[in-house]
Design a protein around this motif. Sequence first.
Motif, PDB file in Angstrom:
ATOM      1  N   LYS A 124       0.879  -1.167   0.000  1.00 53.51           N
ATOM      2  CA  LYS A 124       0.000   0.000   0.000  1.00 53.51           C
ATOM      3  C   LYS A 124       0.911   1.210   0.000  1.00 53.51           C
ATOM      4  O   LYS A 124       1.769   1.334   0.878  1.00 53.51           O
ATOM      5  CB  LYS A 124      -0.867   0.015   1.259  1.00 53.51           C
ATOM      6  CG  LYS A 124      -2.103  -0.829   1.127  1.00 53.51           C
ATOM      7  CD  LYS A 124      -2.973  -0.663   2.370  1.00 53.51           C
ATOM      8  CE  LYS A 124      -4.127  -1.656   2.310  1.00 53.51           C
ATOM      9  NZ  LYS A 124      -4.814  -1.757   3.596  1.00 53.51           N
ATOM     10  N   PHE A 125       0.739   2.046  -0.980  1.00 53.68           N
ATOM     11  CA  PHE A 125       1.606   3.220  -1.103  1.00 53.68           C
ATOM     12  C   PHE A 125       0.841   4.477  -0.743  1.00 53.68           C
ATOM     13  O   PHE A 125      -0.234   4.727  -1.294  1.00 53.68           O
ATOM     14  CB  PHE A 125       2.096   3.379  -2.542  1.00 53.68           C
ATOM     15  CG  PHE A 125       2.977   2.264  -3.030  1.00 53.68           C
ATOM     16  CD1 PHE A 125       4.320   2.242  -2.707  1.00 53.68           C
ATOM     17  CD2 PHE A 125       2.459   1.250  -3.823  1.00 53.68           C
ATOM     18  CE1 PHE A 125       5.143   1.220  -3.167  1.00 53.68           C
ATOM     19  CE2 PHE A 125       3.276   0.224  -4.284  1.00 53.68           C
ATOM     20  CZ  PHE A 125       4.617   0.207  -3.960  1.00 53.68           C
ATOM     21  N   ASP A 126       1.423   5.268   0.116  1.00 50.32           N
ATOM     22  CA  ASP A 126       0.921   6.630   0.278  1.00 50.32           C
ATOM     23  C   ASP A 126       1.405   7.407  -0.946  1.00 50.32           C
ATOM     24  O   ASP A 126       2.591   7.365  -1.282  1.00 50.32           O
ATOM     25  CB  ASP A 126       1.473   7.249   1.563  1.00 50.32           C
ATOM     26  CG  ASP A 126       1.139   8.727   1.625  1.00 50.32           C
ATOM     27  OD1 ASP A 126      -0.009   9.047   1.951  1.00 50.32           O
ATOM     28  OD2 ASP A 126       2.024   9.557   1.306  1.00 50.32           O
ATOM     29  N   LEU A 127       0.517   8.085  -1.622  1.00 50.66           N
ATOM     30  CA  LEU A 127       0.894   8.680  -2.901  1.00 50.66           C
ATOM     31  C   LEU A 127       2.017   9.708  -2.776  1.00 50.66           C
ATOM     32  O   LEU A 127       2.931   9.733  -3.606  1.00 50.66           O
ATOM     33  CB  LEU A 127      -0.331   9.290  -3.594  1.00 50.66           C
ATOM     34  CG  LEU A 127      -0.048   9.842  -4.996  1.00 50.66           C
ATOM     35  CD1 LEU A 127       0.484   8.774  -5.934  1.00 50.66           C
ATOM     36  CD2 LEU A 127      -1.292  10.484  -5.572  1.00 50.66           C
ATOM     37  N   ASP A 128       1.980  10.539  -1.741  1.00 45.88           N
ATOM     38  CA  ASP A 128       3.055  11.532  -1.585  1.00 45.88           C
ATOM     39  C   ASP A 128       4.411  10.852  -1.437  1.00 45.88           C
ATOM     40  O   ASP A 128       5.424  11.343  -1.932  1.00 45.88           O
ATOM     41  CB  ASP A 128       2.806  12.428  -0.363  1.00 45.88           C
ATOM     42  CG  ASP A 128       1.780  13.517  -0.658  1.00 45.88           C
ATOM     43  OD1 ASP A 128       1.645  13.898  -1.838  1.00 45.88           O
ATOM     44  OD2 ASP A 128       1.126  13.979   0.294  1.00 45.88           O
ATOM     45  N   GLN A 129       4.413   9.727  -0.730  1.00 46.70           N
ATOM     46  CA  GLN A 129       5.670   8.983  -0.555  1.00 46.70           C
ATOM     47  C   GLN A 129       6.088   8.338  -1.868  1.00 46.70           C
ATOM     48  O   GLN A 129       7.252   8.344  -2.250  1.00 46.70           O
ATOM     49  CB  GLN A 129       5.502   7.886   0.508  1.00 46.70           C
ATOM     50  CG  GLN A 129       4.900   8.359   1.823  1.00 46.70           C
ATOM     51  CD  GLN A 129       5.878   9.147   2.677  1.00 46.70           C
ATOM     52  OE1 GLN A 129       6.972   9.467   2.244  1.00 46.70           O
ATOM     53  NE2 GLN A 129       5.464   9.481   3.886  1.00 46.70           N
TER      54      GLN A 129
END
Length: 317
Positions: A124-129
């Motif tokens: 699961k990726f945080d988009l900003d990261q």
Amino acid sequence: MFIKVPRRWEIPQREATPEELYLNFNVDRRSFIQKMGWATAGAIVPADMLAPTGLPEQGAGSIYPAKRNSKFTLDRPLTDEKVAARVNNFYEFSMGKDVYRRVDKYEPKPWTIEVRGLVAKPAKFDLDQLIRIMPIEERLYRLRCVEAWAMAVPWTGFQFSELIHRVEPAAKAKYVRFTCLNRPDQCPGQREYAWYPWPYYEGLRIDEAMSELTFAVVGIYGHDLPKQHGAPLRLAVPWKYGYKSPKAVVTIEFTDKQPGTFWSTLQPLEYPFESNVNPSVSHPRWSQATERMVDTGETRKTIIYNGYGDWVARLYK
Ligand SMILES: Nc1nc2c(c(=O)[nH]1)N[C@H]1C(S)=C(S)[C@@H](COP(=O)(O)O)O[C@H]1N2
Ligand SMILES: [Mo]
């Protein structure tokens, strides 16, 4: 006190964010946070650059202006930015082109993208990261809607194959299925058009998804995507009709069977899975031989694969 915050492009991609922090995100959320704390204490990345949200869109930490990839050139002028942002297809908000008038309640930040299915490293990726670990660039692409209008715009984003490599698809993964946002409280179209099979979903073959052309888009015209263009992340699959470029993507799933798609479920003959731009294959209700630029109204001949045959024709031999 003035503290110089390095701009994103001044930090080498790999150094900015050790990618394993993100790959392990859903595997073990607690260890992710501990590592984050350690990374911050060790000053690998300035603490404010690790803030999950609230980053300014421009200025410190911005990805804009992203370096333009000179490989991708246009045969026509760029579309007027304002027109591109006022003539949109995004049925979650409107069946008309007036999407921009109906997006007020939509909150595209923060945003998490889940990658799952037949992969060794689901994440699961945080988009900003995610944006900080991906090689961000600008590309000039044409977009051809099945309705026979077209535009040409500068997208900012990353080559989608970069994300695929990081999750390590299994050998039996043959397709990629994309699922878009499902927020009836924020999307008037999802409330008003209850007969549609929400959420919007699309799919590609894995070799199509791996193509150098398949681009994950987070910006347009040198700034973040406006909501109506599919904020915060959409695809650009420029040799296929526009509906094959899903907006506001939340899930990316690797499968061994060809996934269904939103439009092919409704009208399989009009919107088949492959849907490559082709002047000699008419839509059952209209010709695809020509297209009209949305801003100038100029009519042009449709080009096979929307002009991207050098990249993709070999996929369809
Ligand atoms: N989630 C979602 N993605 C979508 C659509 C949509 O209705 N919902 N419309 C598609 C169609 S038909 C086109 S032509 C393009 C339009 O992109 P644009 O509005 O940024 O030009 O988005 C595509 N992606
Ligand atoms: Mo479209």
